[in-house]
Design a protein around this motif. Sequence first.
Motif, mmCIF file in Angstrom:
data_model
loop_
_atom_site.group_PDB
_atom_site.id
_atom_site.type_symbol
_atom_site.label_atom_id
_atom_site.label_comp_id
_atom_site.label_asym_id
_atom_site.label_seq_id
_atom_site.Cartn_x
_atom_site.Cartn_y
_atom_site.Cartn_z
ATOM 1 N N SER A 33 0.859 -1.196 0.000
ATOM 2 C CA SER A 33 0.000 0.000 0.000
ATOM 3 C C SER A 33 0.885 1.233 0.000
ATOM 4 O O SER A 33 1.804 1.348 0.835
ATOM 5 C CB SER A 33 -0.870 -0.016 1.268
ATOM 6 O OG SER A 33 -1.269 1.284 1.620
ATOM 7 N N THR A 34 0.629 2.165 -0.906
ATOM 8 C CA THR A 34 1.441 3.394 -0.910
ATOM 9 C C THR A 34 1.205 4.184 0.380
ATOM 10 O O THR A 34 2.105 4.849 0.871
ATOM 11 C CB THR A 34 1.121 4.281 -2.134
ATOM 12 O OG1 THR A 34 -0.279 4.596 -2.125
ATOM 13 C CG2 THR A 34 1.494 3.608 -3.436
ATOM 14 N N GLN A 57 -0.663 -2.374 -6.364
ATOM 15 C CA GLN A 57 -0.656 -2.594 -4.918
ATOM 16 C C GLN A 57 -1.223 -3.994 -4.640
ATOM 17 O O GLN A 57 -2.186 -4.422 -5.287
ATOM 18 C CB GLN A 57 -1.530 -1.571 -4.195
ATOM 19 C CG GLN A 57 -1.067 -0.127 -4.342
ATOM 20 C CD GLN A 57 -1.952 0.846 -3.556
ATOM 21 O OE1 GLN A 57 -1.480 1.514 -2.647
ATOM 22 N NE2 GLN A 57 -3.223 0.915 -3.904
ATOM 23 N N ARG A 61 -5.515 -0.041 0.371
ATOM 24 C CA ARG A 61 -6.619 0.088 1.325
ATOM 25 C C ARG A 61 -7.539 1.253 1.010
ATOM 26 O O ARG A 61 -7.107 2.300 0.543
ATOM 27 C CB ARG A 61 -6.105 0.146 2.765
ATOM 28 C CG ARG A 61 -4.891 0.999 2.995
ATOM 29 C CD ARG A 61 -4.173 0.474 4.232
ATOM 30 N NE ARG A 61 -3.459 1.541 4.916
ATOM 31 C CZ ARG A 61 -2.316 1.362 5.552
ATOM 32 N NH1 ARG A 61 -1.767 0.174 5.608
ATOM 33 N NH2 ARG A 61 -1.727 2.376 6.166
ATOM 34 N N GLY A 62 -8.827 1.034 1.305
ATOM 35 C CA GLY A 62 -9.834 2.055 1.077
ATOM 36 C C GLY A 62 -10.428 2.511 2.392
ATOM 37 O O GLY A 62 -10.000 2.067 3.463
ATOM 38 N N ARG A 63 -11.397 3.407 2.334
ATOM 39 C CA ARG A 63 -12.083 3.876 3.543
ATOM 40 C C ARG A 63 -12.857 2.728 4.177
ATOM 41 O O ARG A 63 -13.205 1.763 3.519
ATOM 42 C CB ARG A 63 -13.047 5.017 3.191
ATOM 43 C CG ARG A 63 -12.358 6.327 2.857
ATOM 44 C CD ARG A 63 -13.383 7.412 2.568
ATOM 45 N NE ARG A 63 -14.172 7.734 3.744
ATOM 46 C CZ ARG A 63 -15.489 7.543 3.848
ATOM 47 N NH1 ARG A 63 -16.169 7.023 2.854
ATOM 48 N NH2 ARG A 63 -16.122 7.853 4.953
ATOM 49 N N LYS A 132 -18.055 5.194 -9.598
ATOM 50 C CA LYS A 132 -16.897 5.648 -8.824
ATOM 51 C C LYS A 132 -15.630 5.409 -9.619
ATOM 52 O O LYS A 132 -15.315 4.274 -9.966
ATOM 53 C CB LYS A 132 -16.849 4.906 -7.480
ATOM 54 C CG LYS A 132 -15.656 5.286 -6.622
ATOM 55 C CD LYS A 132 -15.872 4.930 -5.176
ATOM 56 C CE LYS A 132 -14.587 5.126 -4.383
ATOM 57 N NZ LYS A 132 -14.788 4.986 -2.930
ATOM 58 N N ILE A 154 -4.396 8.560 -2.760
ATOM 59 C CA ILE A 154 -5.320 8.772 -3.882
ATOM 60 C C ILE A 154 -5.268 7.570 -4.821
ATOM 61 O O ILE A 154 -4.187 7.153 -5.264
ATOM 62 C CB ILE A 154 -4.934 10.054 -4.657
ATOM 63 C CG1 ILE A 154 -5.107 11.279 -3.728
ATOM 64 C CG2 ILE A 154 -5.781 10.219 -5.928
ATOM 65 C CD1 ILE A 154 -4.550 12.567 -4.281
HETATM 66 C C1 BTN Z 1 -11.803 4.940 -0.852
HETATM 67 O O1 BTN Z 1 -12.133 3.961 -0.198
HETATM 68 O O2 BTN Z 1 -12.583 5.525 -1.605
HETATM 69 C C2 BTN Z 1 -10.389 5.473 -0.740
HETATM 70 C C3 BTN Z 1 -9.461 4.692 -1.611
HETATM 71 C C4 BTN Z 1 -8.014 5.165 -1.554
HETATM 72 C C5 BTN Z 1 -7.109 4.259 -2.336
HETATM 73 C C6 BTN Z 1 -5.714 4.795 -2.430
HETATM 74 S S1 BTN Z 1 -4.735 3.951 -3.624
HETATM 75 C C7 BTN Z 1 -3.327 4.805 -3.069
HETATM 76 C C8 BTN Z 1 -3.403 4.870 -1.559
HETATM 77 N N1 BTN Z 1 -2.833 3.689 -0.972
HETATM 78 C C9 BTN Z 1 -3.734 2.937 -0.370
HETATM 79 O O3 BTN Z 1 -3.512 1.843 0.193
HETATM 80 N N2 BTN Z 1 -4.950 3.503 -0.469
HETATM 81 C C10 BTN Z 1 -4.885 4.769 -1.165
#
Ligand code: BTN
Length: 278
Positions: A33-34, A57, A61-63, A132, A154
């Motif tokens: 994950s960045t 990746q 990870r997301g929200r 999305k 992002i």
């Molecule tokens: C969401 O859930 O809408 C947010 C997603 C964010 C994804 C980005 S990809 C680059 C950065 N590294 C991660 O692990 N997540 C964020």
Amino acid sequence: MFFPNPLTVDDIRTTLATKHLGQYLHLHRELASTNGEAIALAQSGAKHGTVVVADSQTAGRGRQARSWFSPGGVNLYCSILVRPSNIHIPFGDWLSWIPLASAVALTETVRTVAGVPLSLKWPNDLLFNEKKIGGILCENGTDQSKQAFVVIGIGLNVNVEPDSFPPDLAVTAGSLMQGSQRPIDRNRLLSQLLNDLEQVLDELGLEGPRRLQHAYTAACATIGKRVRVVLAGSRELLGVAQAIGRDGALLVLPSPPLPQGNQQVMEIRTADVIHLRE
Ligand code: BTN
């Protein structure tokens, strides 16, 4: 459509016009994950504006503890480390506006580079035609010297083919290429993103969120919609989204009215919001 467009530091730098963002640029072929990598760098003292980019990746990870679909060669996954130096507004205001300010910057970037008008779903989903195409995950902490930092993560679906999405995303996700009808140069997209983000973050720190609140509201498809708000502990609220508050909260008028007879507008700060059909 195959579009060979490798990410390279030289190509990113060609159109980079920032003072800080991306001056330290870590480009990886693959990372878990960045955000994870940028947080580790932040904790060991990396400078404001350090950027981590990965072509793919393995544990993006997301929200709300979700994962982020991160195949190689097609999309953008980057994390930007920001520190609150030279900010003229209260730290709490700065922190709460970073995700929304970043979303405003991204809509500008995508309009400039891909000619695609995005809308926003509160707090920071990037939508095109209700699909999305991007998301933002901000994570904050303190380093070993007790200095605060925020990592802005992002993810943008850029050139991924719609039929490559896994089944659980196939209906809700889209990519920029669908909107622009042509492949997008990821190097150019990233450098413009850093240019726009630096401007917006400078504005937030120096002048506060006043203009950004207007710009965010103008781009926000959630305002005026009937919404289902999923709060912590799976509690839910039905209502109509009215506005964006001074601190970036979503203001929702409960509808039907709450049983307690309390008809105050609710201020939503951490939640998942679902747009409902009228
Ligand atoms: C969401 O859930 O809408 C947010 C997603 C964010 C994804 C980005 S990809 C680059 C950065 N590294 C991660 O692990 N997540 C964020």
